[in-house]
Enzyme design. Structure first.
Site, PDB file in Angstrom:
ATOM      1  N   GLU A 254       0.851  -1.193   0.000  1.00 52.78           N
ATOM      2  CA  GLU A 254       0.000   0.000   0.000  1.00 52.78           C
ATOM      3  C   GLU A 254       0.880   1.235   0.000  1.00 52.78           C
ATOM      4  OE1 GLU A 254      -2.655   0.405   3.297  1.00 52.78           O
ATOM      5  OE2 GLU A 254      -3.599  -1.550   3.020  1.00 52.78           O
TER       6      GLU A 254
ATOM      7  N   GLU B   1     -13.627   5.479  -0.453  1.00 50.29           N
ATOM      8  CA  GLU B   1     -14.494   4.526   0.249  1.00 50.29           C
ATOM      9  C   GLU B   1     -15.296   5.303   1.291  1.00 50.29           C
ATOM     10  OE1 GLU B   1     -12.481   0.464   0.828  1.00 50.29           O
ATOM     11  OE2 GLU B   1     -10.790   1.830   0.491  1.00 50.29           O
TER      12      GLU B   1
ATOM     13  N   LYS C 201     -16.061   3.770   4.841  1.00 48.62           N
ATOM     14  CA  LYS C 201     -14.968   3.139   5.567  1.00 48.62           C
ATOM     15  C   LYS C 201     -15.087   3.492   7.049  1.00 48.62           C
ATOM     16  CE  LYS C 201     -10.124   2.048   5.099  1.00 48.62           C
ATOM     17  NZ  LYS C 201      -8.887   2.242   4.324  1.00 48.62           N
TER      18      LYS C 201
ATOM     19  N   GLU D  13      -9.093   8.870   5.765  1.00 50.92           N
ATOM     20  CA  GLU D  13      -9.074   7.474   5.324  1.00 50.92           C
ATOM     21  C   GLU D  13     -10.017   7.214   4.147  1.00 50.92           C
ATOM     22  OE1 GLU D  13      -7.444   4.757   6.289  1.00 50.92           O
ATOM     23  OE2 GLU D  13      -6.279   5.567   7.944  1.00 50.92           O
TER      24      GLU D  13
END
Length: 340
Positions: free
Chosen positions: A262, A311, A314, A321
């Protein structure tokens, strides 16, 4: 991603203003599914093909995604989620069942590259004792299926496993994590599998702006910004990765490669989070990883960009995030990014 590793980035204290065409060099993407507005897996796989994305990291064996990947020739890093570690570690039959259901059922027309067992497991986690046994059981199940050497087993760690990371040549693991890292390293060395590393220059920069320059985090600083004789560093990505290599060398893992499982830059929700910085980081990264690091020059770094989409549901705080996507839910790119 786990922001808890920031507390252990002690190497930054005292730094003075630090400021493709082949699969081998291909940068992949992380495909998370914490969104209520995302395109279907079939649409996403078509987008992979259109954008020349040849590798993908999946965090769990989503069968709709795996079905969409059939016949695509896209290489897959398949995650075994942390909540399943205890069950898979508990018996070989459970591991074989997991491999049969999620790998063997698709292996004829899905190109599995890795099974990444667990993600950022901390020594303080209740399930940490099950990580290496789960890796061993999954590996035996893969061996039993005749796929040994074709599919490598590993696990993903973050930079929080390091006690010291500056200068990069002094990289070392924290003493308390060695109870977990030692058996991980032994397993990986024995199986000739790479360690998976979630590496974010963004979080290092955002947490230490008085010591790290934005240009150093974005690959745009001048050569030799950081000196670590006989090497020097122009970017934080290389410095962080080489610190992990140094730690591995000190711990019996000198033969290991590291896959950056990542990395990326968010476009909202935090400090210096915008489209332009994300564009600069990701495009510079794609070009840079073909050349290796100062410690391992010329050795291409297998890398996965986080993430395919924002997202929006999330659960992990903070808001930053949620905003790492390369593409909008309508499949249009947020900014120009060239996968080669």
């Amino acid at each position: 991603m786990d922001l808890r590793f920031l507390a252990s980035l002690t190497f930054l204290v005292g730094i003075i203003f630090i400021n493709t065409h082949t699969t081998a060099g291909q940068v992949g993407v992380c495909y998370g599914r914490y969104g209520d507005n995302l395109p279907s897996p079939a649409e996403t796989v078509e987008l992979f093909k259109q954008k020349n994305i040849k590798r993908v990291r999946l965090y769990s064996p989503d069968h709709d995604v795996l079905a969409a990947l059939r016949g695509s020739d896209i290489e897959v890093m398949l995650g075994l989620p942390n909540p399943e570690l205890q069950r898979v570690a508990s018996s070989q039959s459970e591991a074989e069942k997991w491999v049969q259901t999620n790998v063997i059922s698709y292996v004829d027309d899905v190109k599995f590259r890795y099974v990444s067992v667990g993600n950022e497991v901390k020594i303080s986690d209740s399930y940490s004792q099950f990580l290496v046994p789960a890796m061993e059981n999954i590996d035996r199940a893969i061996l039993g299926a005749g796929l040994d050497g074709q599919i490598k087993v590993s696990t993903a760690v973050d930079m929080g496993v390091l006690e010291k990371s500056y200068p990069p040549s002094s990289g070392s693991f924290t003493g308390k994590v060695m109870v977990l890292m030692e058996p991980i390293i032994r397993f990986l060395v024995n199986k000739k599998s790479p360690l998976h590393l979630n590496l974010y220059t963004y979080f290092s920069y955002a947490g230490n702006r008085d010591q790290i320059g934005l240009d150093y985090a974005l690959f745009t600083a001048s050569p030799g910004t950081v000196s670590d004789p006989p090497r020097s560093y122009q970017n934080l990505f290389d410095a962080m990765l080489d610190a992990v290599y140094s730690a591995l060398e000190r711990s019996g893992g000198e033969s290991l490669e590291v896959v950056v499982s990542e990395t990326g830059w968010p476009t909202a929700g935090g400090i210096e989070t915008n489209m332009e910085n994300a564009r600069i980081y990701n495009n510079n990264l794609i070009s840079h990883v073909k050349n290796g690091t100062p410690k391992r020059p010329g050795k291409e770094i297998e890398t996965y960009l986080f993430a395919m989409y924002d997202e929006n549901v999330k659960p992990t705080p903070p808001d930053v995030e949620k905003f790492w996507g390369l593409f909008h839910p309508n499949k249009q790119p947020k900014y120009d990014v060239n996968f080669g």
